[in-house]
Design a protein around this motif. Sequence first.
Motif, PDB file in Angstrom:
ATOM      1  N   PRO A   1       4.908  23.816 -45.509  1.00 19.36           N
ATOM      2  CA  PRO A   1       4.330  25.135 -45.231  1.00 19.36           C
ATOM      3  C   PRO A   1       4.578  26.133 -46.363  1.00 19.36           C
ATOM      4  CG  PRO A   1       6.364  24.832 -43.995  1.00 19.36           C
ATOM      5  CD  PRO A   1       6.060  23.517 -44.661  1.00 19.36           C
TER       6      PRO A   1
ATOM      7  N   ASP B   1       5.925  29.142 -47.028  1.00 20.99           N
ATOM      8  CA  ASP B   1       6.762  30.246 -46.526  1.00 20.99           C
ATOM      9  C   ASP B   1       7.126  31.178 -47.685  1.00 20.99           C
ATOM     10  OD1 ASP B   1       8.561  28.881 -48.076  1.00 20.99           O
ATOM     11  OD2 ASP B   1       9.570  27.916 -46.372  1.00 20.99           O
ATOM     12  N   GLU B   2       7.975  32.160 -47.431  1.00 22.40           N
ATOM     13  CA  GLU B   2       8.263  33.171 -48.451  1.00 22.40           C
ATOM     14  C   GLU B   2       8.929  32.548 -49.680  1.00 22.40           C
ATOM     15  OE1 GLU B   2       6.879  36.027 -48.565  1.00 22.40           O
ATOM     16  OE2 GLU B   2       7.817  36.190 -50.547  1.00 22.40           O
TER      17      GLU B   2
ATOM     18  N   ALA C   1      -2.832  29.961 -45.644  1.00 22.71           N
ATOM     19  CA  ALA C   1      -1.493  30.237 -45.095  1.00 22.71           C
ATOM     20  C   ALA C   1      -1.595  31.536 -44.308  1.00 22.71           C
ATOM     21  CB  ALA C   1      -0.496  30.372 -46.234  1.00 22.71           C
TER      22      ALA C   1
END
Lengths: 93, 93
Positions: free
Chosen positions: B50, B52-53, B83
């Motif tokens: 994924p 993510d940050e 995303a």
Amino acid sequence: MPTIVVDVMPKPELLDPQGKAVAGALNRTGHSLVTGVRQGKRFEITVDGPVDEAVRAEIRTIAEEILSNSVIEDVVAIDFGDAELAADETTEA
Amino acid sequence: MPTIVVDVMPKPELLDPQGKAVAGALNRTGHSLVTGVRQGKRFEITVDGPVDEAVRAEIRTIAEEILSNSVIEDVVAIDFGDAELAADETTEA
């Protein structure tokens, strides 16, 4: 003057040596999250006058015939920018 | 796997010989509506897992330090694709 963006990428089914080289460099420098890289070209074209349908048609022709080699590349997007164009009219050639 | 697009362009204040060459070719082939062309690079990066940050931060670093030469180029956009990212978080570096 309006600026139109044309994005050209290598055809997916073809080998992309530049992309492979970048991916290899990223993995060697510890960026293991990257599983693949493809490298293409991005053109910013400034035109004289309003972006009407005739200009859009000419830009599509330029993108297909001059800015990309249709044997090995695809025009993946043409963004006519702030012209009063609905988002869905961006050509996914 | 998510695909992230990084767009890199030559700094506006610098001479862009490639862009000038394309603009010249377009004018010589009768496309007089074109007043200027700038040519840059477009990267499609596929990542594992994924977005993510932490991944976003790493991609920004990759874009600034590896995919572009900060002396002559700017990272003009990073599109983290589908995303769950608000449009305004696309970095205009």
